[in-house]
Scaffold this active site. Structure first.
Site, PDB file in Angstrom:
ATOM      1  N   LYS A 196       0.856  -1.203   0.000  1.00 34.30           N
ATOM      2  CA  LYS A 196       0.000   0.000   0.000  1.00 34.30           C
ATOM      3  C   LYS A 196       0.887   1.248   0.000  1.00 34.30           C
ATOM      4  CE  LYS A 196      -1.962   2.524   3.210  1.00 34.30           C
ATOM      5  NZ  LYS A 196      -1.840   3.853   2.568  1.00 34.30           N
ATOM      6  N   CYS A 216      13.414  11.318   6.051  1.00 37.22           N
ATOM      7  CA  CYS A 216      13.504  10.786   7.420  1.00 37.22           C
ATOM      8  C   CYS A 216      14.899  11.026   8.000  1.00 37.22           C
ATOM      9  CB  CYS A 216      13.174   9.309   7.424  1.00 37.22           C
ATOM     10  SG  CYS A 216      14.058   8.405   6.154  1.00 37.22           S
ATOM     11  N   GLU A 268      10.459  15.795  15.034  1.00 41.30           N
ATOM     12  CA  GLU A 268      10.643  15.702  13.583  1.00 41.30           C
ATOM     13  C   GLU A 268       9.648  16.634  12.878  1.00 41.30           C
ATOM     14  OE1 GLU A 268       9.363  12.130  11.489  1.00 41.30           O
ATOM     15  OE2 GLU A 268      11.252  12.142  10.386  1.00 41.30           O
TER      16      GLU A 268
HETATM   17  P1  NAD Z   1       2.601   7.938   8.178  1.00 37.50           P
HETATM   18  O1  NAD Z   1       3.075   7.101   9.302  1.00 37.50           O
HETATM   19  O2  NAD Z   1       1.520   8.905   8.439  1.00 37.50           O
HETATM   20  O3  NAD Z   1       2.064   7.026   6.999  1.00 37.50           O
HETATM   21  C1  NAD Z   1       2.883   6.035   6.394  1.00 37.50           C
HETATM   22  C2  NAD Z   1       2.008   4.993   5.744  1.00 37.50           C
HETATM   23  O4  NAD Z   1       1.290   4.298   6.767  1.00 37.50           O
HETATM   24  C3  NAD Z   1       0.957   5.548   4.781  1.00 37.50           C
HETATM   25  O5  NAD Z   1       0.848   4.673   3.690  1.00 37.50           O
HETATM   26  C4  NAD Z   1      -0.315   5.522   5.628  1.00 37.50           C
HETATM   27  O6  NAD Z   1      -1.506   5.430   4.871  1.00 37.50           O
HETATM   28  C5  NAD Z   1      -0.104   4.265   6.450  1.00 37.50           C
HETATM   29  N1  NAD Z   1      -0.836   4.210   7.722  1.00 37.50           N
HETATM   30  C6  NAD Z   1      -1.311   5.233   8.470  1.00 37.50           C
HETATM   31  N2  NAD Z   1      -1.917   4.756   9.581  1.00 37.50           N
HETATM   32  C7  NAD Z   1      -1.803   3.407   9.541  1.00 37.50           C
HETATM   33  C8  NAD Z   1      -2.196   2.348  10.418  1.00 37.50           C
HETATM   34  N3  NAD Z   1      -2.831   2.578  11.562  1.00 37.50           N
HETATM   35  N4  NAD Z   1      -1.887   1.079  10.076  1.00 37.50           N
HETATM   36  C9  NAD Z   1      -1.213   0.818   8.929  1.00 37.50           C
HETATM   37  N5  NAD Z   1      -0.828   1.773   8.058  1.00 37.50           N
HETATM   38  C10 NAD Z   1      -1.103   3.055   8.360  1.00 37.50           C
HETATM   39  O7  NAD Z   1       3.911   8.603   7.604  1.00 37.50           O
HETATM   40  P2  NAD Z   1       4.040   9.627   6.406  1.00 37.50           P
HETATM   41  O8  NAD Z   1       3.518  10.935   6.896  1.00 37.50           O
HETATM   42  O9  NAD Z   1       3.493   9.047   5.146  1.00 37.50           O
HETATM   43  O10 NAD Z   1       5.626   9.682   6.216  1.00 37.50           O
HETATM   44  C11 NAD Z   1       6.428  10.510   6.978  1.00 37.50           C
HETATM   45  C12 NAD Z   1       7.118   9.726   8.067  1.00 37.50           C
HETATM   46  O11 NAD Z   1       7.799   8.612   7.515  1.00 37.50           O
HETATM   47  C13 NAD Z   1       8.166  10.530   8.778  1.00 37.50           C
HETATM   48  O12 NAD Z   1       8.080  10.320  10.172  1.00 37.50           O
HETATM   49  C14 NAD Z   1       9.476   9.953   8.241  1.00 37.50           C
HETATM   50  O13 NAD Z   1      10.580  10.134   9.078  1.00 37.50           O
HETATM   51  C15 NAD Z   1       9.124   8.547   8.050  1.00 37.50           C
HETATM   52  N6  NAD Z   1      10.026   7.893   7.104  1.00 37.50           N
HETATM   53  C16 NAD Z   1      11.003   7.049   7.554  1.00 37.50           C
HETATM   54  C17 NAD Z   1      11.879   6.431   6.660  1.00 37.50           C
HETATM   55  C18 NAD Z   1      12.971   5.497   7.117  1.00 37.50           C
HETATM   56  O14 NAD Z   1      13.558   4.824   6.271  1.00 37.50           O
HETATM   57  N7  NAD Z   1      13.263   5.409   8.387  1.00 37.50           N
HETATM   58  C19 NAD Z   1      11.749   6.674   5.309  1.00 37.50           C
HETATM   59  C20 NAD Z   1      10.745   7.530   4.886  1.00 37.50           C
HETATM   60  C21 NAD Z   1       9.895   8.127   5.796  1.00 37.50           C
END
Ligand code: NAD
Length: 489
Positions: free
Chosen positions: A194, A302, A399
């Site tokens: 997803k 991130c 963050e």
């Molecule tokens: P997010 O956690 O809001 O969403 C990420 C994904 O999870 C989306 O596809 C979302 O629809 C899904 N999601 C949301 N709630 C969920 C649930 N309860 N169960 C399962 N899936 C769910 O994050 P975002 O805003 O899309 O991305 C930004 C964040 O991602 C930042 O905190 C960033 O640091 C982190 N990030 C980390 C890395 C890494 O490699 N460590 C890489 C990229 C982004």
């Protein structure tokens, strides 16, 4: 700063966009995108679609299917059925498919780059030169491992896990999908993926490419939707592993949901990296590293170097050069190849960033933003830095995920190590110094999964990437990125 250029939109049956300035390629988007299940695009049983917005124009780019429980069940069933055959293929056979995907990705690089810029708001130059080639490189790299798993893990008898649920964020949508799918397939698993709700289009474009590559039906299924859809995948009883990249908050929810089950997990979560400039650093190079560290991809990274530590003796020099450099950053149309900083991915994220900027001002930090105005339509944030920052300020501890830099100073090595590690996160760090011994000392003391020395934001498929502490667990990239997709006898 440049002004946003108009993007011509054809309101008829398909959406068509003017090409990026240097190109003659027209990219056609569908009006509606369906789910990709069992090798076919199918309408969602839920009957629901949601809009994906171009953050540069605030216009709707396309509608995307929202998968409900029945759709997720079908996708998992399709992946389970496909697993029976896929897991029996030799590694060499699997490798051929993955290799083919990599080649096709290279051939269609331009399409992917344009869609990534349209849907995500990132500068086309970054999508073209970094995201798309790197995504293809991940498929090439893991294609090479598919028939060498025994060699990668000698005497451990590696076996695939089964069906893996993969959930990706809106930053680097295409690259994150590549980081997930390529090692999963190489290890012999099948996938239900997803993408994030605001940036689903490149993953769906990739689905077209999987068909063209002849990947057997059901080996990769793509369901789109909001967090609810992700939760359905996580909770599905026939999933063997959850690979998640996203916020630490959602990572914790997922870990609670799978606690007590046999599901494995990889969590790539948030970060608040320290970028440290010593007085003996090559200063011009370091200033470029600061710029790249925080303004690359609008700071939606991130591992962004969002906390800058400058040794006191070079503070004035670094600040002068940094501000000069910021004045020259081009903020604007992501489709213009000269753009340095594109659009913020969504209105929601822009509000988050604006609130952090307000909190920095309210807490007494000193703000600096370059001259120039921003385009009137779309979601934009000026490259921003704060000085007079304390460790306890929100902008230094949380963050932000935007182009906002919090700057502090230090005198001694011990002081900066203590300050840099004073965070719940542990994803990445940067060190700038001419002295190898200092660099080695620092890299061993930083509690971060990735430490760059005299460079920043450099990625390679052969290098493992991942965090400590609240930045998650497990690694992606390198041979280490295969291990979480395998079980051992
Ligand atoms: P997010 O956690 O809001 O969403 C990420 C994904 O999870 C989306 O596809 C979302 O629809 C899904 N999601 C949301 N709630 C969920 C649930 N309860 N169960 C399962 N899936 C769910 O994050 P975002 O805003 O899309 O991305 C930004 C964040 O991602 C930042 O905190 C960033 O640091 C982190 N990030 C980390 C890395 C890494 O490699 N460590 C890489 C990229 C982004």
């Amino acid at each position: 700063m440049t002004k946003k250029k108009e993007i011509a939109i054809d309101l008829n049956s398909t959406w068509e966009f003017a090409p990026a300035p240097e190109s003659t390629a027209h990219i056609k988007l569908k009006k509606k995108y369906d789910l990709f299940i069992n090798g076919k695009f199918v309408k969602p049983k839920s009957g629901k679609y949601f809009k994906t917005i171009n953050p540069t124009t605030e216009e709707t780019l396309a509608e995307v299917a929202e998968a409900g429980q029945e759709d997720v069940d079908l996708a998992v069933k399709s992946a389970r059925t496909a697993y029976k055959e896929w897991s029996k293929l030799t590694g060499k056979e699997r490798g051929k498919y993955i290799f083919r995907i990599a080649r096709l990705m290279q051939e269609r690089a331009r399409e992917f780059a344009v869609i990534e810029a349209l849907d995500g708001g990132k500068p086309i130059r970054e999508a073209r030169d970094i995201d798309v080639p790197l995504a293809a490189a991940h498929f090439f790299y893991y294609a090479g491992w598919a028939d060498k798993l025994e060699y990668a893990f000698p005497n451990r008898k590696p076996k695939s896990l089964g069906v893996v649920a993969q959930i990706t964020p809106w930053k680097f949508p295409m690259l994150m999908v590549a980081w997930k799918i390529a090692p999963a397939l190489a290890a012999g698993n099948t996938v239900v993926l997803k993408p994030a709700e605001t940036t689903s289009l490149t993953a769906l474009k990739l689905a077209e490419l999987f068909k063209d590559a002849g990947l057997p039906d059901g080996v990769v299924n793509i369901v789109t939707g909001y967090g609810k859809t992700g939760a359905m995948m996580v909770e599905h009883p026939d999933i063997n592993k959850v690979a998640f990249t996203g916020s630490t908050g959602v990572g914790k929810i997922i870990m609670k949901a799978i606690a007590g089950t046999s599901k494995k997990s990889t969590m790539e979560l948030g970060g608040k990296a320290a970028n440290i400039i010593f007085e003996d650093a090559p200063i011009d190079q370091a200033v470029e590293g600061i710029i790249n560290g925080i303004f690359f991809n609008q700071g939606h990274v991130c591992c962004a170097g969002s906390r800058l530590f400058i040794q006191e003796s070079v503070y004035d020099l670094v600040m002068r050069k940094l501000k000069d450099r910021m004045e020259n950053l081009v903020v604007g149309d992501p489709l213009d190849k000269n753009t340095d900083v594109g659009a913020i991915n969504s209105k929601k994220q822009l509000d988050v960033i604006d609130n952090y900027i307000k909190s920095g001002i309210a807490e007494g930090c000193e703000i600096y933003q370059p001259e120039g105005s921003l385009p009137k339509k779309g979601y934009w944030c000026k490259p921003t830095l704060f000085t007079n920052v304390a460790q306890s300020n929100k902008i230094a501890s949380e963050e932000i995920f935007g182009p906002v830099l919090a700057i502090q100073t230090f005198r001694t090595v011990a002081e900066v190590i203590a300050k840099a590690n004073n965070t719940p996160y542990g994803l990445s760090a940067g060190i700038w110094s001419d002295k190898g011994s200092k660099v080695f000392n620092m890299t061993s003391k930083m509690r971060a999964g990735v430490v760059w020395a005299n460079t920043y934001n450099k990625f390679d498929p052969t290098s493992p990437f991942g965090g400590y502490k609240e930045s998650g667990h497990g690694r992606e990239g390198g041979v280490q990125g295969l291990e979480p997709y395998l079980k051992f006898e």
